[in-house]
Structures are given as C-alpha cells and as structure tokens.
Design an enzyme around this catalytic site. Structure first.
Site, short mmCIF file in Angstrom:
data_model
loop_
_atom_site.label_atom_id
_atom_site.label_comp_id
_atom_site.label_asym_id
_atom_site.label_seq_id
_atom_site.Cartn_x
_atom_site.Cartn_y
_atom_site.Cartn_z
N ALA A 66 -0.85 -4.88 -0.16
CA ALA A 66 -1.30 -6.18 0.50
C ALA A 66 -1.17 -7.29 -0.51
O ALA A 66 -1.69 -7.12 -1.56
CB ALA A 66 -2.53 -6.08 1.42
N LYS A 74 5.51 -7.58 -3.40
CA LYS A 74 6.19 -6.29 -4.01
C LYS A 74 7.01 -5.51 -2.89
O LYS A 74 8.14 -5.16 -3.05
CB LYS A 74 5.45 -5.65 -5.20
CG LYS A 74 4.89 -6.47 -5.99
CD LYS A 74 4.05 -5.45 -7.02
CE LYS A 74 3.47 -6.46 -8.02
NZ LYS A 74 2.31 -7.04 -7.42
N CYS A 113 -2.99 -8.44 -13.05
CA CYS A 113 -2.50 -9.87 -13.27
C CYS A 113 -4.03 -10.20 -14.04
O CYS A 113 -4.71 -11.35 -13.79
CB CYS A 113 -2.60 -10.87 -12.10
SG CYS A 113 -3.83 -10.40 -10.87
#
Lengths: 297, 143
Positions: A110, A114, A225
């Site tokens: 989610a 991707k 990230c």
C-alpha cells in the site's frame, strides 16, 4: 520547518545541504503503459501546453512543475500515475528480471505505487500484500485505476505469510521516513532514536521472512525512504549474517547515487554492503532513499 | 470470500457481455473470473487462498451493471451500446453530472469521448445518469 540539531549532527557525513530537506519536492509521474504510450502522453501534454520533462534514466517517467496534472483527462483515465522518483527506482532495478518472472510479491504494497509500476513491466502474477487493512483500500483503488488485472491482494502480516516461492520479492517496509521531509514536513516533529530502533527491529524480522519467500537465484529488493543506517545497511548486514544471501551491484545509468556506509558508529558491516546505494536529496533534487539488490543463493 | 467462478457460469457471463456489448470473448482468455459480494472480478488464472481481492471488478450481479473500471480497460473492444459525448458533455459527466439525451430505452452503456472510454452510464427517461464513482469524479481542465 526546523531541522533538529541532533539530526544534522547525525547525518552530516553524507548530507551537506540540509536546506533542501525543507524545500518542496518536484512533482513526478509515470506513464501507465497498460493503457497508453509515452509518445501519446507527450503529444497530449504538448497540446495542453503543460511542460513535462522526461527523465533520462527512465523514459516512462516525467517531472513537471505544473499543478494542473491532476486536472487532465489522462489523469482521470489512469493513463498516468503520480509517483515520487525515488520510489520508482526499486522496480526499475529489476526491470530485466521481471521479463522472465512468473510470480512477484510486493510485500508491503500500500498504497500501490510499486505494484502498479510492476504491472506495467511484467506479465507475471503480482501478489500485493499489506498488513494495514485501511491502506488496502487505497491499494485496491490504484490497482483498479491502472487496470492491473494480473494482481492478487492479500492482507497479511508478512512474518506469517504462507510459505511460497517468488521469482522477485519487493520489501519496502515501514520506516522512519526521514527521506520524505520534502513531502511530509511533520516527519521531523516525530523523529526520535526510539522510532529508528523500533523500525530496525521489525525490519530485521521482515527481511528474513522476505528472503525465505524468494526462490533460489531469485531476487529480493530491500528499500526504505530513510537515512538511518540502523534501518538500511544494518538490516541488510543482519540478513548477510543469518543467510547465504549475496548482494548484487546496482547501476542506474545517468542517475547519481551515494555509496552505502561500510561502518557506522561502533559497527562495521560486511564488505558486500558497498553494493547497496543511498539516494541523497541534494544530488538530484529528490527525496532520500536506500536500496539493496539481494540474490538468493 | 473471493471464489473462482465455475466454467459454466463464467461462460454465461461472458455471453451476456457479448450480447450486450458485442465484446470479443477471446480477450479474456488469459484471465479468470472471480466473485465476491455479488461483484465479478477479472483476475489472474490462479489465486491463493489468502486472497481478499484480485484484478479489476467488471460486473455487478445484483444491479447487472458493468463497472467503469471495466469499460475504461476494455472499452476499445466494445462495439455495441455506446454513447458518444462532446467535449462539454464529457467535462460535465466526469464531474459527476447527468446529461440530457434523446434516448429512452433503459440500459447501461459505454460512455465515450472521441477514442477515450470514459466509463459506464445508465440511460433512462432521456437522461444519461451518471455512474462514475464519486471518488473518481473530477473537474477537468484539460481534455
């Protein structure tokens, strides 16, 4: 937004320009090649007089300063998908392997950026899994919008995912998101070492399970990230200690990356860690990211 | 629970789509039909036990309505029961508004603008009733 002093001290080894972390991120999108072509999108945006710039390292992706992208017919029809540049890279790295893949797992999928990108690049069946049922709604919406028929949705804690064998597994686990401050400035308000350690512990469990789900000679992509080495190099190092995994060198032509850390504070990592990459915002006006390409041996 | 549709029932559904929209059946040959909560999904040939959904919803068994997602993905293969809108009508339609038309027979149709498949619409009493899901409606500026 003020950047905590401790944050600056911690990361000044590889971030030189901390101001960029407070600047808005350029808007980027990807062409949904299930429904249209790159040339058609270029032609249509030229007719609209909306300036878009094709990325030299990914011809299906564009950046644009225009706030009008979301008001186009192409956006409504799912011909384009807004996605941050760095988030496109994990899938781009396995573009070649995707051609021969039969079964792919997006382990923490989610909201589906991707997964929908994978669907454009492979005929394989993609299992898009996420533990958070509330976020599954967004994942389902995006899969349907893009028309990704070759997908299956599951709502499992990855640690207890049924034993299967995948050609490729993408693992982009929950992280402290330090590299997303340009999009979510409040990330730094909640920033703490406790959060980093908490994430790191979970990531170590997830990477082991994800590796077990890859078939022999298959590929596991681990990405976050965030900047914290505890959530990046240390997690991959943990996998190397526990398994016979081998890292593969990552090359993205025309894209600048920063070498991974081979040591951090009192810890020294496996030499193979040099093959992982860090994406530092100031290098290319992006967010921050970390990627490892792992081969199951 | 998501369940695979049996061959006979699947054939009946595809025949129904063929009859209503003259859509070629062999475009579905690489996929399988599934059902959950009266919705028919088009998904991969094989799914796993833990699957909660798959692919795209194509048809609602209860309302007998094809989905906008289905029409947007397969509109180019549909040859029957199509309504073409002009630019102004398309902007209104995507914004969630109904459109006045001169057709009376109650039926679900593919709404198109030029070569673009916009979605599903319901013709009833000289009105094209909007069927674009609320979360997809937007005010277009560029078309």
């Amino acid at each position: 937004m003020e950047i905590p002093k401790h944050f600056i001290e911690r990361y000044s080894l590889f971030i030189k320009d901390f101001n960029i972390l407070t600047m808005p991120l350029p808007k980027s999108f990807r062409v949904n090649t299930i429904k249209t072509t790159v040339n058609d999108i270029k032609k249509r945006f030229k007719e609209y007089n909306i300036k878009i710039t094709q990325l030299p390292y990914y011809k299906e992706a564009f950046i644009s300063d225009s706030p009008e992208i979301g008001k186009t017919l192409e956006h409504f029809l799912g011909y384009i998908y807004s996605q941050e540049i760095t988030s496109m890279l994990p899938v781009l790295i396995v573009k070649k392997e995707l051609k021969n893949a039969n079964l792919v797992l997006d382990a923490c999928a989610a909201p589906g950026s991707k997964t929908t990108q994978l669907a454009c690049l492979t005929k394989a069946t993609i299992i898009a899994n996420d533990i958070d049922y509330r976020r599954i709604k967004a994942l389902k919406y995006n899969i349907e919008r893009i028309g990704a028929i070759n997908t299956i949705l599951t709502n499992q804690d990855l640690r207890f995912f049924p034993n299967m064998e995948f050609d490729i597994v993408l693992l982009d686990p929950p992280c402290s998101s330090e590299g997303t401050t340009r999009k979510n400035p409040n990330v730094l308000e909640q920033w703490s070492m406790q959060q980093i350690i908490k994430h790191s512990n979970l990531q170590k469990q997830l990477i082991l399970k994800a590796y077990n789900l890859v078939k022999k000679n298959g590929i596991l992509i681990y990405s976050t990230c965030t900047f914290a080495p505890e959530e990046n190099e240390e997690v991959v190092n943990y996998l190397l200690e526990k398994t016979t995994a081998r890292l593969e060198k990552i090359i993205i032509p025309k894209f600048k990356t920063y070498p991974a850390l081979t040591e951090w504070r009192d810890k020294k990592y496996n030499k193979q860690i040099e093959k992982t990459i860090r994406i530092i915002p100031e290098l290319q006006d992006t967010g921050g990211f970390f990627i490892a390409k792992i081969k199951k041996c | 629970m998501l369940k695979k549709i049996e061959k006979k029932e699947g054939k009946r559904l595809l025949n129904l789509l063929k009859k209503e929209y003259d859509i070629e059946q062999n475009i579905f040959k690489n996929y399988e039909l599934y059902e959950k909560n009266n919705k028919i999904y088009l998904g991969p040939k094989n799914i796993i036990e833990k699957a909660i959904s798959c692919g795209i919803p194509i048809y609602n068994l209860k309302s007998k309505k094809p989905s906008t997602t289905f029409f947007q993905s397969f509109g180019m293969f549909i040859k029957k029961n199509i309504i073409d809108l002009n630019k102004e009508q398309t902007i209104y339609y995507i914004d969630g508004k109904d459109i006045l038309i001169v057709q009376n027979e109650k039926k679900y149709v593919l709404v198109k603008y030029k070569e673009f498949s916009i979605g599903c619409g319901l013709i009833k009493d000289n009105i094209l009733k909007n069927q674009i899901p609320k979360n997809k409606q937007i005010r277009l500026k560029y078309i």
